[in-house]
Design an enzyme around this catalytic site. Structure first.
Site, PDB file in Angstrom:
ATOM      1  N   LYS A   1      10.687   5.171   6.624  1.00  0.00           N
ATOM      2  CA  LYS A   1      10.950   3.933   5.878  1.00  0.00           C
ATOM      3  C   LYS A   1      12.028   4.249   4.849  1.00  0.00           C
ATOM      4  O   LYS A   1      11.760   4.990   3.889  1.00  0.00           O
ATOM      5  CB  LYS A   1       9.698   3.509   5.116  1.00  0.00           C
ATOM      6  CG  LYS A   1       8.494   3.109   5.960  1.00  0.00           C
ATOM      7  CD  LYS A   1       7.265   3.053   5.052  1.00  0.00           C
ATOM      8  CE  LYS A   1       6.079   2.360   5.690  1.00  0.00           C
ATOM      9  NZ  LYS A   1       4.835   2.591   4.908  1.00  0.00           N
TER      10      LYS A   1
ATOM     11  N   GLU B   1      -2.260   6.819  12.338  1.00  0.00           N
ATOM     12  CA  GLU B   1      -1.416   7.006  11.152  1.00  0.00           C
ATOM     13  C   GLU B   1      -2.283   7.119   9.905  1.00  0.00           C
ATOM     14  O   GLU B   1      -3.279   6.397   9.766  1.00  0.00           O
ATOM     15  CB  GLU B   1      -0.481   5.788  11.049  1.00  0.00           C
ATOM     16  CG  GLU B   1       0.463   5.813   9.856  1.00  0.00           C
ATOM     17  CD  GLU B   1       1.319   4.555   9.816  1.00  0.00           C
ATOM     18  OE1 GLU B   1       1.614   3.959  10.879  1.00  0.00           O
ATOM     19  OE2 GLU B   1       1.689   4.138   8.705  1.00  0.00           O
TER      20      GLU B   1
ATOM     21  N   LYS C   1       7.794  -0.197  14.010  1.00  0.00           N
ATOM     22  CA  LYS C   1       6.587  -0.816  13.463  1.00  0.00           C
ATOM     23  C   LYS C   1       7.068  -1.960  12.566  1.00  0.00           C
ATOM     24  O   LYS C   1       7.489  -1.751  11.433  1.00  0.00           O
ATOM     25  CB  LYS C   1       5.782   0.223  12.682  1.00  0.00           C
ATOM     26  CG  LYS C   1       4.423  -0.311  12.254  1.00  0.00           C
ATOM     27  CD  LYS C   1       3.555   0.784  11.646  1.00  0.00           C
ATOM     28  CE  LYS C   1       3.550   0.697  10.159  1.00  0.00           C
ATOM     29  NZ  LYS C   1       2.327   1.206   9.515  1.00  0.00           N
TER      30      LYS C   1
ATOM     31  N   HIS D   1       9.250  -1.250   8.995  1.00  0.00           N
ATOM     32  CA  HIS D   1       9.427  -2.262   7.946  1.00  0.00           C
ATOM     33  C   HIS D   1       8.474  -1.952   6.786  1.00  0.00           C
ATOM     34  O   HIS D   1       7.774  -0.929   6.813  1.00  0.00           O
ATOM     35  CB  HIS D   1       9.088  -3.636   8.532  1.00  0.00           C
ATOM     36  CG  HIS D   1       7.604  -3.768   8.795  1.00  0.00           C
ATOM     37  ND1 HIS D   1       6.945  -4.941   8.957  1.00  0.00           N
ATOM     38  CD2 HIS D   1       6.633  -2.797   8.895  1.00  0.00           C
ATOM     39  CE1 HIS D   1       5.655  -4.706   9.135  1.00  0.00           C
ATOM     40  NE2 HIS D   1       5.442  -3.433   9.113  1.00  0.00           N
ATOM     41  N   ARG D   2       8.368  -2.849   5.799  1.00  0.00           N
ATOM     42  CA  ARG D   2       7.312  -2.797   4.784  1.00  0.00           C
ATOM     43  C   ARG D   2       6.544  -4.117   4.835  1.00  0.00           C
ATOM     44  O   ARG D   2       6.996  -5.087   5.433  1.00  0.00           O
ATOM     45  CB  ARG D   2       7.894  -2.625   3.372  1.00  0.00           C
ATOM     46  CG  ARG D   2       8.679  -1.369   3.135  1.00  0.00           C
ATOM     47  CD  ARG D   2       7.955  -0.079   3.455  1.00  0.00           C
ATOM     48  NE  ARG D   2       6.721   0.169   2.760  1.00  0.00           N
ATOM     49  CZ  ARG D   2       6.507   1.124   1.857  1.00  0.00           C
ATOM     50  NH1 ARG D   2       7.500   1.915   1.517  1.00  0.00           N
ATOM     51  NH2 ARG D   2       5.319   1.328   1.324  1.00  0.00           N
ATOM     52  N   SER D   3       5.398  -4.132   4.163  1.00  0.00           N
ATOM     53  CA  SER D   3       4.622  -5.388   4.185  1.00  0.00           C
ATOM     54  C   SER D   3       5.357  -6.507   3.449  1.00  0.00           C
ATOM     55  O   SER D   3       5.262  -7.666   3.824  1.00  0.00           O
ATOM     56  CB  SER D   3       3.239  -5.160   3.600  1.00  0.00           C
ATOM     57  OG  SER D   3       3.327  -4.581   2.327  1.00  0.00           O
TER      58      SER D   3
ATOM     59  N   ASP E   1       2.579   8.929   7.070  1.00  0.00           N
ATOM     60  CA  ASP E   1       3.314   7.905   6.315  1.00  0.00           C
ATOM     61  C   ASP E   1       3.199   8.257   4.832  1.00  0.00           C
ATOM     62  O   ASP E   1       4.091   8.887   4.266  1.00  0.00           O
ATOM     63  CB  ASP E   1       2.725   6.530   6.646  1.00  0.00           C
ATOM     64  CG  ASP E   1       3.285   5.425   5.762  1.00  0.00           C
ATOM     65  OD1 ASP E   1       4.323   5.639   5.124  1.00  0.00           O
ATOM     66  OD2 ASP E   1       2.676   4.333   5.682  1.00  0.00           O
TER      67      ASP E   1
ATOM     68  N   ASP F   1      -3.300   2.345  11.825  1.00  0.00           N
ATOM     69  CA  ASP F   1      -2.848   2.904  10.555  1.00  0.00           C
ATOM     70  C   ASP F   1      -4.017   2.726   9.600  1.00  0.00           C
ATOM     71  O   ASP F   1      -4.295   1.627   9.120  1.00  0.00           O
ATOM     72  CB  ASP F   1      -1.607   2.183  10.016  1.00  0.00           C
ATOM     73  CG  ASP F   1      -1.198   2.732   8.647  1.00  0.00           C
ATOM     74  OD1 ASP F   1      -1.828   3.707   8.190  1.00  0.00           O
ATOM     75  OD2 ASP F   1      -0.261   2.173   8.043  1.00  0.00           O
TER      76      ASP F   1
ATOM     77  N   SER G   1       0.874  -1.173   0.000  1.00  0.00           N
ATOM     78  CA  SER G   1       0.000   0.000   0.000  1.00  0.00           C
ATOM     79  C   SER G   1       0.911   1.222   0.000  1.00  0.00           C
ATOM     80  O   SER G   1       1.125   1.882   1.003  1.00  0.00           O
ATOM     81  CB  SER G   1      -0.928  -0.103   1.212  1.00  0.00           C
ATOM     82  OG  SER G   1      -0.884   0.961   2.057  1.00  0.00           O
TER      83      SER G   1
ATOM     84  N   GLN H   1      -6.334  -0.382   7.565  1.00  0.00           N
ATOM     85  CA  GLN H   1      -5.272  -1.326   7.199  1.00  0.00           C
ATOM     86  C   GLN H   1      -4.637  -2.033   8.398  1.00  0.00           C
ATOM     87  O   GLN H   1      -4.333  -3.215   8.341  1.00  0.00           O
ATOM     88  CB  GLN H   1      -4.199  -0.553   6.424  1.00  0.00           C
ATOM     89  CG  GLN H   1      -3.042  -1.389   5.930  1.00  0.00           C
ATOM     90  CD  GLN H   1      -2.102  -0.546   5.100  1.00  0.00           C
ATOM     91  OE1 GLN H   1      -2.406  -0.209   3.967  1.00  0.00           O
ATOM     92  NE2 GLN H   1      -0.959  -0.183   5.658  1.00  0.00           N
ATOM     93  N   GLU H   2      -4.416  -1.278   9.493  1.00  0.00           N
ATOM     94  CA  GLU H   2      -3.664  -1.867  10.609  1.00  0.00           C
ATOM     95  C   GLU H   2      -4.254  -1.451  11.939  1.00  0.00           C
ATOM     96  O   GLU H   2      -4.482  -0.261  12.178  1.00  0.00           O
ATOM     97  CB  GLU H   2      -2.193  -1.412  10.557  1.00  0.00           C
ATOM     98  CG  GLU H   2      -1.524  -1.764   9.245  1.00  0.00           C
ATOM     99  CD  GLU H   2      -0.104  -1.215   9.126  1.00  0.00           C
ATOM    100  OE1 GLU H   2       0.472  -0.774  10.145  1.00  0.00           O
ATOM    101  OE2 GLU H   2       0.409  -1.229   7.996  1.00  0.00           O
TER     102      GLU H   2
ATOM    103  N   GLU I   1       1.205  -9.011   7.095  1.00  0.00           N
ATOM    104  CA  GLU I   1       2.160  -8.666   8.151  1.00  0.00           C
ATOM    105  C   GLU I   1       1.965  -9.549   9.382  1.00  0.00           C
ATOM    106  O   GLU I   1       2.459  -9.237  10.472  1.00  0.00           O
ATOM    107  CB  GLU I   1       2.031  -7.183   8.520  1.00  0.00           C
ATOM    108  CG  GLU I   1       2.460  -6.283   7.369  1.00  0.00           C
ATOM    109  CD  GLU I   1       2.535  -4.817   7.743  1.00  0.00           C
ATOM    110  OE1 GLU I   1       2.218  -4.461   8.893  1.00  0.00           O
ATOM    111  OE2 GLU I   1       2.925  -4.032   6.862  1.00  0.00           O
TER     112      GLU I   1
ATOM    113  N   HIS J   1      -3.915  -5.195   3.169  1.00  0.00           N
ATOM    114  CA  HIS J   1      -3.036  -6.167   3.840  1.00  0.00           C
ATOM    115  C   HIS J   1      -3.733  -7.438   4.293  1.00  0.00           C
ATOM    116  O   HIS J   1      -3.083  -8.414   4.647  1.00  0.00           O
ATOM    117  CB  HIS J   1      -2.375  -5.528   5.071  1.00  0.00           C
ATOM    118  CG  HIS J   1      -1.278  -4.583   4.735  1.00  0.00           C
ATOM    119  ND1 HIS J   1      -0.514  -3.956   5.689  1.00  0.00           N
ATOM    120  CD2 HIS J   1      -0.796  -4.160   3.543  1.00  0.00           C
ATOM    121  CE1 HIS J   1       0.384  -3.183   5.101  1.00  0.00           C
ATOM    122  NE2 HIS J   1       0.226  -3.284   3.800  1.00  0.00           N
TER     123      HIS J   1
HETATM  124  P1  PGA Z   1       3.091  -1.125   2.998  1.00  0.00           P
HETATM  125  O1  PGA Z   1       2.205  -0.625   4.206  1.00  0.00           O
HETATM  126  O2  PGA Z   1       4.414  -1.583   3.486  1.00  0.00           O
HETATM  127  O3  PGA Z   1       2.264  -2.219   2.372  1.00  0.00           O
HETATM  128  O4  PGA Z   1       3.193   0.055   2.054  1.00  0.00           O
HETATM  129  C1  PGA Z   1       2.739  -0.173   5.374  1.00  0.00           C
HETATM  130  C2  PGA Z   1       2.087   1.083   5.864  1.00  0.00           C
HETATM  131  O5  PGA Z   1       1.170   1.639   5.236  1.00  0.00           O
HETATM  132  O6  PGA Z   1       2.512   1.557   6.922  1.00  0.00           O
HETATM  133 ZN    ZN Z   2       1.115   3.373   6.883  1.00  0.00          ZN
END
Ligand code: PGA
Ligand code: ZN
Length: 427
Positions: A342, A290, A393, A370-372, A317, A247, A42, A168-169, A210, A160
Site C-alpha cells: 500500500k 492476511e 485487493k 487500496h485502503r478502506s 500487512d 484478512d 484499521s 475484518q475481511e 469496503e 470495517h
Molecule cells: P484499512 O484496512 O485500509 O482500513 O487500514 C485494510 C487492511 O487491513 O487491509
Molecule cells: Zn489488512
C-alpha cells in the site's frame, strides 16, 4: 525534459466522508494531472503518519488543511522546475524536506499526494498510460505484464463492518487461470449470491466501508460457511473456480497477549490461536491468510508460516507496512510468503516500488491494495498492473470508489489484449 511548473493541493472528501488531500501538478505550464490519497481505518502502528489538523471545530479534528498548506507552501516551491520522470530523485527531495522517520512533519498524506501526481505526470510526459510507464521504467513485470488476479472482500467485519464479526475481511479469490474479466464476473456473481443467502437466512446486513456485507452471525467461521453456501448456488466450484481468503487484522483483538474472538468464550493464547488456524485451514483450505497474528510478534508469524505457508499465502500487512526494514526482517525470519503493498503506508511511490522489488526477489506474492477510505482516483489499478502484482485487493465489487478501480482494470485488460489493427488496403 518536462518540468513541474505548478503544485496545488486542496482538501476533498474520501469515501467515508472524511477529508483527504488532492494535489494537481502542472507540467510545462499546460498539462495537468491530479492525484488524491486514500486512508486506512484499521492502520498498522508502523505506518507512515497521516497529518490531520486535530482542530475539533472542523470535521471532528480530521481536516487536512495543514497537509494542504505543506504541499502548497513547502513542497511546491522545492520541486518547481524538477523533471517529473525523475521519480526517485524527487521523492528523495520530499523525504529530505520532511526529515522525520515516519513522515510525520509534512504528513505522509501530503507527500504521497505529490509523489502519486509525479508518477502520473511522468507517464504524461511520455504520453503513456501509468501502467505502461511504470512497466517500462521499473521492469518489474513480464512483457506484456501478466494481469493481477482480483481478490474480493465480500464480508466486512472488525473495524470495517457494523455487524458483529471479529475478522475484518472475508475474501473470495477467483482462480488465477481466469482472465481478469472472467474473474471480475465471478466475483460479482458470488457477491450477489451472498446477498441472496443472507436474505434467506434473515441475517441482518448492510454493507461495510469496503462494500462487503456486514451481517450479524453466530461466529466468524459462519461467514465462511455462508460464502460456501452462496458459491454452491452459482455455476462456480469452490476449490476449482473460486477460493477463500481472510484478512483477520488480528492486532485489533489482541489484548493482554491473547486473542479474543466470538468463536470461543475463553481468549486464545498465541499457540492455541495458531492451532485454531491449522484447524480452520484443514476445513476451508484458505488460499490467503492476511494479518493472522499481532503486528509485532515476529516469532509466532514464523511458526505459523512454517505450519501452513506451503499451501496458504501468509500475507503481512500491519506486520510489514510496506516498510523496507520490516520487509527485510520478514524475509530473513520467514514470517510470511506474501506482502500487502500500500503506497500510503510508506508515503512515496518509489519507496513502495523498492519494497515490492525486494518482496518479488524473495519469491513472495505481491498483493497491491487500496485502503478502506478511498476516492475515485484509479491510480492504484495502473500501479498494480505496472509493478506486476500477483493480486489486487480493491474491496467488494460495489460502491463507486471500488468500482472505479475494477473498471480501470477492465480498460487496461482490453488495451493489453487488443489485436493490432490490420493495415487498411484498397483491394
Ligand atoms: P484499512 O484496512 O485500509 O482500513 O487500514 C485494510 C487492511 O487491513 O487491509
Ligand atoms: Zn489488512
Amino acid at each position: 525534459m518536462a518540468q513541474i511548473t505548478q503544485t496545488l493541493a486542496k482538501e476533498i472528501l474520501d469515501s467515508r466522508g472524511i477529508p483527504t488531500i488532492e494535489t494537481t501538478l502542472t507540467i510545462d505550464n499546460e498539462r495537468k494531472v491530479t492525484a488524491s490519497v486514500p486512508a486506512g481505518t484499521s492502520t498498522g502502528t508502523h505506518e507512515a503518519v497521516e497529518l490531520r489538523d486535530n482542530d475539533q471545530n472542523r470535521f471532528y479534528g480530521k481536516g487536512v488543511l495543514k497537509a494542504v498548506a505543506n504541499v502548497n507552501a513547502v513542497i511546491g516551491p522545492a520541486i518547481l522546475g524538477k523533471d517529473p520522470t525523475r521519480q526517485t530523485d524527487v521523492d528523495q527531495i520530499l523525504v529530505n524536506l520532511d526529515g522525520s522517520l515516519n513522515k510525520s512533519r509534512l504528513g505522509a498524506n501530503a507527500i504521497l499526494s505529490v509523489s502519486t501526481a509525479l508518477c502520473k505526470a511522468g507517464a504524461l510526459a511520455y504520453n503513456l498510460p501509468v501502467y505502461k510507464y511504470l512497466f517500462a521504467k521499473y521492469r518489474l513485470a513480464k512483457d506484456p505484464p501478466t494481469f493481477p488476479t482480483p481478490t474480493f472482500n465480500v464480508i466486512n467485519g472488525g473495524k470495517h463492518g457494523a455487524g458483529n464479526l471479529d475478522f475484518q475481511e472475508f475474501h473470495i479469490i477467483p482462480s488465477t487461470r481466469m482472465s481478469y474479466s472472467q474473474a471480475l464476473q465471478t466475483g460479482v456473481e458470488v457477491y450477489h449470491a451472498i446477498d441472496q443467502v443472507l436474505t434467506k437466512h434473515g441475517a441482518i446486513h448492510s454493507v461495510g466501508i469496503e462494500g462487503g456485507f456486514a451481517p450479524n452471525l453466530y461466529n466468524n467461521s459462519d461467514a465462511l460457511e455462508l460464502i460456501l453456501e452462496a458459491i454452491r448456488t452459482t455455476k462456480y466450484k469452490y476449490g476449482e473456480d473460486v477460493f477463500l481468503g481472510l484478512d483477520v487484522a488480528a492486532s485489533n483483538f489482541y489484548k493482554g497477549g491473547k486473542y479474543q474472538i466470538k468463536d470461543r468464550k475463553e481468549p486464545f493464547s498465541t499457540k492455541e490461536f495458531i492451532d485454531y488456524y491449522k484447524g480452520l485451514n484443514d476445513q476451508y483450505h484458505l488460499y490467503t491468510l492476511e494479518d493472522p497474528l499481532f503486528e509485532d510478534d515476529w516469532g509466532s508469524w514464523t511458526t505459523l508460516t512454517k505450519e501452513i505457508g506451503t499451501s496458504t499465502v501468509v500475507i503481512g500487512d500491519d506486520l510489514l507496512t510496506t516498510n523496507k526494514e520490516r520487509t527485510l526482517k520478514g524475509i530473513a525470519e520467514k514470517c510470511c510468503t506474501g506482502i500487502l503493498a500500500k503506497p500510503n503506508q510508506i508515503g512515496t511511490i518509489s519507496q513502495a516500488i523498492e519494497v515490492i522489488t525486494i518482496a518479488k526477489n524473495a519469491g513472495w506474492q505481491v498483493v497491491v491494495s487500496h485502503r478502506s477510505g478511498e476516492t475515485n482516483d484509479d491510480f492504484i489499478a495502473d500501479f498494480a498492473v505496472g509493478v506486476g502484482a500477483h493480486y489486487t485487493k480493491f474491496g467488494a465489487p460495489a460502491r463507486g470508489e471500488r468500482i472505479a478501480k475494477y473498471n480501470r482494470l477492465l480498460d487496461i485488460e482490453s488495451e493489453l489484449t487488443a489485436k493490432p489493427q490490420a493495415p487498411q488496403t484498397n483491394a
